[in-house]
Design an enzyme around this catalytic site. Structure first.
Site, PDB file in Angstrom:
ATOM      1  N   LYS A  17       0.846  -1.197   0.000  1.00 58.89           N
ATOM      2  CA  LYS A  17       0.000   0.000   0.000  1.00 58.89           C
ATOM      3  C   LYS A  17       0.881   1.247   0.000  1.00 58.89           C
ATOM      4  O   LYS A  17       1.921   1.285   0.651  1.00 58.89           O
ATOM      5  CB  LYS A  17      -0.916  -0.030   1.224  1.00 58.89           C
ATOM      6  CG  LYS A  17      -1.977   1.075   1.250  1.00 58.89           C
ATOM      7  CD  LYS A  17      -2.861   0.926   2.478  1.00 58.89           C
ATOM      8  CE  LYS A  17      -3.924   2.013   2.559  1.00 58.89           C
ATOM      9  NZ  LYS A  17      -4.774   1.886   3.761  1.00 58.89           N
ATOM     10  N   SER A  56      -9.626   1.932   3.108  1.00 59.44           N
ATOM     11  CA  SER A  56      -8.818   2.684   2.162  1.00 59.44           C
ATOM     12  C   SER A  56      -7.823   1.829   1.375  1.00 59.44           C
ATOM     13  O   SER A  56      -7.169   2.315   0.441  1.00 59.44           O
ATOM     14  CB  SER A  56      -8.020   3.764   2.908  1.00 59.44           C
ATOM     15  OG  SER A  56      -7.140   3.169   3.850  1.00 59.44           O
ATOM     16  N   SER A 108      -9.928  -0.640   7.172  1.00 60.15           N
ATOM     17  CA  SER A 108      -9.420  -0.384   5.815  1.00 60.15           C
ATOM     18  C   SER A 108      -8.805  -1.584   5.122  1.00 60.15           C
ATOM     19  O   SER A 108      -8.508  -1.515   3.930  1.00 60.15           O
ATOM     20  CB  SER A 108      -8.388   0.752   5.857  1.00 60.15           C
ATOM     21  OG  SER A 108      -9.008   1.976   6.140  1.00 60.15           O
TER      22      SER A 108
END
Length: 503
Positions: free
Chosen positions: A61, A139, A163
């Site tokens: 990420k 996210s 997330s």
């Protein structure tokens, strides 16, 4: 399949699936990764691999620092930033022979539930039912989509309020949030320090476990990392094997808004666990209704403090149209932050700044901290094992002033990860600010309490399949007591086996 063929397939999928926008920085076809994969293949043939991850492509990420690729946090503010070092979790993966498969797209600075708030455009979830584009969750939506479409072997994300788990539920993958303090946060760009947890996306529990074991080490660079004696103490408390597994069902999660396919999958999951010998027990977590509101006070407050460093002087991209001596009025600072941050990040900074102001702190921030303590107490009251960080709990069975033994509490909780299907992109764009936050309602409580939780896909059968957003599955969440990460993963394997998945 050989490691090289597997890696080449991942790179081919990255190219084929580019329209899904899962990656901000994909792995370059011409890079040195092929030689590293061949070396890993040779080690595997000799029976001397560095680890089960040797030669595997793992995506990262884009709020986790990497030395060889930019770390942008999906923000204009950091679009040209490259870290001089690897985050500890990235370095541990590379030490194990893994190869960074690229940096995945996300909500800017991790602030969002649908991976829509990215300077590089939204992540799109691949759908098999209908033609509408579907939300990937957030996210860590890019990491989840990259795994779901086999653009990598596995991926790292971060989980502050759900997330990792919410994107897993929306993409039909497995998403694991370990206990807070188990995986190092050194080199992870902070959103909310007391909540941020590095999480893992994979296609099955076996992959998740291999990565978790690789990363689950003390790191002296991270002040929140559990010390070796603490880790040894947690590992020494074995779960009772003399009785059936006790599964808790939180009654507060049985809300009216729960969609029929999710409710049916929940019932089927509990029935399957019961068929394996487990016993089912309704439990109450009364503070659950206030958890979401507390989260959206605490997380923005911490974000307001953390993101103050991005001022165009210490960190961040300075607005080139302003001179260095913009004057005492603060135009350099204001214009840098106003043009560098997206609307959602600006909104949460303002929310956090308000709750930390002198006039509002008692009514908002301190009240939310009290709610967080009550959420933690609720979980402690229902688990068979006491909280390992409250003195005497594990030895005496006393929790919150109430006498409780291993035969009275539950081992894990099982509940949906999300209340309904993955919304379409058009539906997300039409949501109000508050409505967009409600999707985290089932994931936030475990985050506030620092508990381990994994979302496992469960197939939706019959007429409900067209209602779940495209993959024919919904996420079931298994939540455990602090330190019970292995128990959570074992129960996840049982749920996974219900639909013939796993290794």
């Amino acid at each position: 399949m050989s490691l090289l063929r597997e890696a080449e397939k991942c790179l081919a999928n990255q190219k084929t699936c580019a329209s899904l926008n899962a990656f901000i920085t994909p792995l370059q076809q011409s890079g040195p990764w092929r030689e590293r994969v061949r070396e890993a293949e040779s080690r595997r043939e000799k029976g001397t691999p560095k680890s089960p991850l040797d030669g595997r492509l793992i995506a990262i990420k884009d709020n986790i620092c990497t030395r060889d690729m930019p770390t942008t946090c999906a923000s204009k503010m950091l679009e040209s930033y490259t870290s001089p070092f690897n985050a500890t979790v990235v370095q541990l993966l590379e030490n194990a022979g893994a190869i960074v498969a690229g940096k995945t797209n996300m909500d800017e600075f991790g602030m969002g539930s649908h991976s829509m708030y990215s300077h590089f455009g939204p992540v799109v979830n691949l759908t098999e039912c209908g033609k509408e584009k579907v939300s990937a969750g957030g996210s860590s939506g890019g990491s989840a989509v990259a795994v779901a479409t086999e653009q990598c072997y596995a991926a790292l994300g971060t989980d502050t309020g759900g997330s990792v788990r919410l994107p897993a539920a929306y993409t039909g993958t497995v998403g694991f949030k370990p206990s807070y303090g188990f995986l190092s946060r050194f080199g992870v760009v902070a959103y909310a320090n007391s909540l941020d947890t590095v999480g893992i996306h994979g296609s099955n529990i076996s992959t998740i476990r291999n990565i978790f074991h690789t990363l689950n080490h003390y790191d002296h660079h991270d002040p929140t990392s559990h010390l070796p004696p603490t880790r040894a103490r947690l590992a020494s408390y074995a779960h009772p094997t003399s009785r059936p597994l006790r599964i808790g069902v939180p009654t507060e999660y049985n809300i009216n808004e729960l969609s029929p396919p999710v409710r049916a999958a929940w019932h089927r999951t509990l029935a399957h666990l019961q068929s394996t010998g487990a016993t089912i027990h309704p439990v109450s977590l009364p503070t659950t209704e206030a958890a979401l509101a507390a989260y959206y006070v605490l997380a923005p407050a911490e974000a307001s403090s953390n993101l103050s460093r991005y001022d165009g002087i210490r960190f961040g991209t300075r607005n080139p149209k302003l001179p260095d001596n913009a004057g005492p009025g603060g135009y350099l600072y204001a214009h840098t932050r106003g043009r560098g941050f997206g609307k959602e990040v600006q909104r949460r900074i303002l929310l956090g700044t308000l709750s930390l102001s002198a006039d509002a702190m008692e009514n908002y921030f301190l009240q939310a901290q009290r709610v967080r303590a009550r959420v933690r107490d609720d979980f402690d009251q229902v688990f068979a094992r006491g909280n390992p960080f409250i003195k005497g709990d594990l030895e005496s069975g006393v929790v919150g002033g109430a006498k409780k033994g291993l035969e009275d509490g539950v081992d894990v909780l099982v509940a949906p990860t999300a209340a309904g299907r993955s919304p379409t992109i058009n539906e997300v764009q039409g949501m109000g600010e508050v409505e967009g936050y409600v999707g985290d309602v089932f994931t936030v409580p475990a985050s506030l309490a620092g508990l381990p939780a994994v979302s496992v896909p469960v197939r939706v059968e019959g007429e409900g399949m067209h209602e779940v957003g495209g993959r024919g599955s919904v996420g079931m969440q298994i939540i455990g007591q602090v330190g019970d990460d292995e128990v959570v993963l074992r129960v996840g394997e049982v749920v996974e086996g219900m639909d013939g998945k796993g290794t």
